[in-house]
Every structure is written in C-alpha cells, then in structure tokens.
Design an enzyme around this catalytic site. Sequence first.
Site, PDB file in Angstrom:
ATOM      1  N   LYS A   1      36.508  44.097  43.226  1.00  0.00           N
ATOM      2  CA  LYS A   1      36.840  45.415  42.624  1.00  0.00           C
ATOM      3  C   LYS A   1      36.190  45.526  41.253  1.00  0.00           C
ATOM      4  O   LYS A   1      35.832  44.515  40.633  1.00  0.00           O
ATOM      5  CB  LYS A   1      38.362  45.590  42.485  1.00  0.00           C
ATOM      6  CG  LYS A   1      39.097  44.566  41.582  1.00  0.00           C
ATOM      7  CD  LYS A   1      39.044  44.820  40.091  1.00  0.00           C
ATOM      8  CE  LYS A   1      39.760  43.755  39.279  1.00  0.00           C
ATOM      9  NZ  LYS A   1      39.384  43.690  37.867  1.00  0.00           N
TER      10      LYS A   1
ATOM     11  N   ASP B   1      46.749  41.309  40.432  1.00  0.00           N
ATOM     12  CA  ASP B   1      45.790  42.160  41.153  1.00  0.00           C
ATOM     13  C   ASP B   1      45.917  42.067  42.669  1.00  0.00           C
ATOM     14  O   ASP B   1      45.217  42.788  43.386  1.00  0.00           O
ATOM     15  CB  ASP B   1      44.349  41.720  40.825  1.00  0.00           C
ATOM     16  CG  ASP B   1      43.901  42.166  39.449  1.00  0.00           C
ATOM     17  OD1 ASP B   1      44.503  43.103  38.909  1.00  0.00           O
ATOM     18  OD2 ASP B   1      42.952  41.559  38.933  1.00  0.00           O
TER      19      ASP B   1
HETATM   20  O1  C5P Z   1      48.546  37.815  37.152  1.00  0.00           O
HETATM   21  P1  C5P Z   1      47.341  36.987  36.892  1.00  0.00           P
HETATM   22  O2  C5P Z   1      47.508  35.574  37.350  1.00  0.00           O
HETATM   23  O3  C5P Z   1      46.079  37.599  37.386  1.00  0.00           O
HETATM   24  O4  C5P Z   1      47.209  36.939  35.306  1.00  0.00           O
HETATM   25  C1  C5P Z   1      46.487  35.955  34.641  1.00  0.00           C
HETATM   26  C2  C5P Z   1      46.916  35.973  33.189  1.00  0.00           C
HETATM   27  O5  C5P Z   1      46.450  37.160  32.552  1.00  0.00           O
HETATM   28  C3  C5P Z   1      48.406  35.972  32.988  1.00  0.00           C
HETATM   29  O6  C5P Z   1      48.913  34.671  32.959  1.00  0.00           O
HETATM   30  C4  C5P Z   1      48.568  36.672  31.651  1.00  0.00           C
HETATM   31  O7  C5P Z   1      48.329  35.763  30.604  1.00  0.00           O
HETATM   32  C5  C5P Z   1      47.413  37.662  31.644  1.00  0.00           C
HETATM   33  N1  C5P Z   1      47.842  39.008  32.082  1.00  0.00           N
HETATM   34  C6  C5P Z   1      48.563  39.806  31.199  1.00  0.00           C
HETATM   35  N2  C5P Z   1      48.975  41.053  31.588  1.00  0.00           N
HETATM   36  C7  C5P Z   1      48.677  41.516  32.813  1.00  0.00           C
HETATM   37  C8  C5P Z   1      47.937  40.724  33.716  1.00  0.00           C
HETATM   38  C9  C5P Z   1      47.534  39.473  33.314  1.00  0.00           C
HETATM   39  O8  C5P Z   1      48.855  39.398  30.064  1.00  0.00           O
HETATM   40  N3  C5P Z   1      49.073  42.729  33.164  1.00  0.00           N
END
Ligand code: C5P
Length: 309
Positions: free
Chosen positions: A17, A162
């Site tokens: 994406k 995501d």
């Molecule tokens: O959810 P995901 O594992 O993709 O997120 C990776 C990191 O990115 C999270 O641990 C967080 O530190 C940061 N993040 C965030 N806010 C979001 C998505 C991700 O702070 N909405």
Amino acid sequence: MHIRRRDDLFELWTPAKVNLHLEVLGRRSDGFHELETLMCPIDLYDTLYVRSETTGRIRLECEQVGSSLANGSIDSQLSAAGPQVLARGPDNLVYRALEYVRQEAGVKLGATVRLVKRIPVAAGLAGGSSDAAAALVAAVGAWKLDFTSRDLLRLAARLGSDVAFFLSAGWAVCRGRGEIVQPVTGIGNLSLVVVSPPQGLATAEVFSALSRSRETRSVSTLLEALRDGRISRIAGALHNRLQPVARRMSPWIARLEDAFDQAGVDGHLMSGSGSSYFGLCRSARHARGVARRLSAQGLGRVFVVQSRD
Ligand code: C5P
C-alpha cells in the site's frame, strides 16, 4: 488480495500500500498515535502458499526476490541493499498470524508456508502487515475454520495497526491506530512510481521522534480532489505528517524529494513512516519514463505501479 486454491494448496497474492494522506491527531495513553490516513493498495505483491499439515508444526520458508512481478514494473535493486534476512519464526508476522488463529480455534494441525517477498521491508509499504492479513485468511481456509470477519479483524488488530486494511479490498480511510477501516469507493486508478531506498526506517522510531503539531489537516480535501480526478488538484492535497521527521532520520528522504522534484512528476510524497517515496504520474507511460530516469540515479528499487480498487 487474490486467492487461488488448488486442491489443498492456498495461493494468496497480497499487495503493498501507499498512504496519500497521513495525519497524526495525537498521542494515546497506550503509546500509539491516533491517525487519520488514506491508503490504497498498489499492484506490487508478495505471494503466500499455505498447506495444512497433520504434523502440528508450522514451517515457514521465505524467499526474497529482487524483481517485481507487478505489471510493467522496473526493479533496479541496488547491490548495497543486499539480501534481507527474514525471520522464519515467531518474529515473522506470518508465523504469528498462524499461531494466533491456531490458539483461537484450538487447532492441533500445522502448516507448511512459503512466502515469496517482492515488497521491500521497513519501507512504509506495509508488506509485513499484508503478509499477515493473507496468513489469517489462508489459515482459516486451510484449517477449514468457521471464523467471522469480526474474528479476523480482532486478530488483525493484535498483529499490527495496518493489518485490518488488507482484509478489506481497495481504498480506505483508516483511523484509530490505523485498524478502524472505512472503505472509500469511486476513485479512479492512479499511476505511480515508487522508490524504496537501500536504507529502511523503523516505524516505532519515526513515531517516537515526532513532536506535537499544532495544526492538523483533514483527509477531506484530498478525497474531494480524488473524486474530481484532476491530477494537479490531487498533487496539491498530498500530505504526510511523518515526512519531516523521517527526513531528519535518513538522508535518503531529502535525496528522494530532490530526485522527484527533478523527475517531472505531478506530485510526490513519502509513504507511511518511510522510507519509500512515490511520485504521481498522468499515465502508465508517463510513469515508465519517470522510472527510467530515476533508475539511472542509484536511489534504490524503482517500481511502476497502479493503485488498485
Ligand atoms: O502496529 P504496528 O506494529 O505496525 O506499529 C509499529 C510501531 O509504530 C508501534 O509499536 C508504535 O511505536 C508505532 N505506531 C504508533 N501509532 C500508530 C501505529 C504505529 O505510534 N498508530
């Protein structure tokens, strides 16, 4: 996501994406950030092959391929990028997705999984999340489970912000951490050139370096521009709040901004938390010309892609 089934073998083509709008609305008490983002799938795919096994073991094999099978894509992988080593155990989101489904359903079966990776990693293209969504769908099919879409969405949110986006098809505005997905229809296909530089960026590090912003931009201006269809209007409404932070963290972002400024695209933007960067083109032909010019500059892997409904 395209799913094909041959006897007991499930084959899933799962897309990358890009974000055309990403606004951070605030920091939450759980450490995540509240987002409003517009994402579209692009025709750059990983492939996942899954077969149920009676052994009870999950065996994951990963193969990273340097060339994209996306239509008309040009892939000029730098040798500096090197082959990336992908985790084959619980650190891999595909493995974790299968484990979550197994625990949830109390399944004793295992699976043999082959993941063919074409989507660059740590690139803001959500390849790992897309693979995880495909793994959830494949596990439910391979183990013949009676899961509702609500069950899948709950597991998706546990796997990553995501992942839920890839369970729904096409364009969507995503809110919350990113896991609240509102599909958007009526947008034509866009021709894009995506460049993934040799150095990735870690999402958590980019978010944690972000300072509070006083103003926030709504996605509605971009949505209106996309429905109107005029490329100059769309270009003017592209927005990524994380781009200035990423620019301070990686020299590649400023290099890509300059390269795209000179490349004759209508607009350009970093995708997600980087480090991939994309340019908006008037047609597939225009995109191929831009990609040729950028490929000669040693900026990383270059892909010509279309957005997908
Ligand atoms: O959810 P995901 O594992 O993709 O997120 C990776 C990191 O990115 C999270 O641990 C967080 O530190 C940061 N993040 C965030 N806010 C979001 C998505 C991700 O702070 N909405």
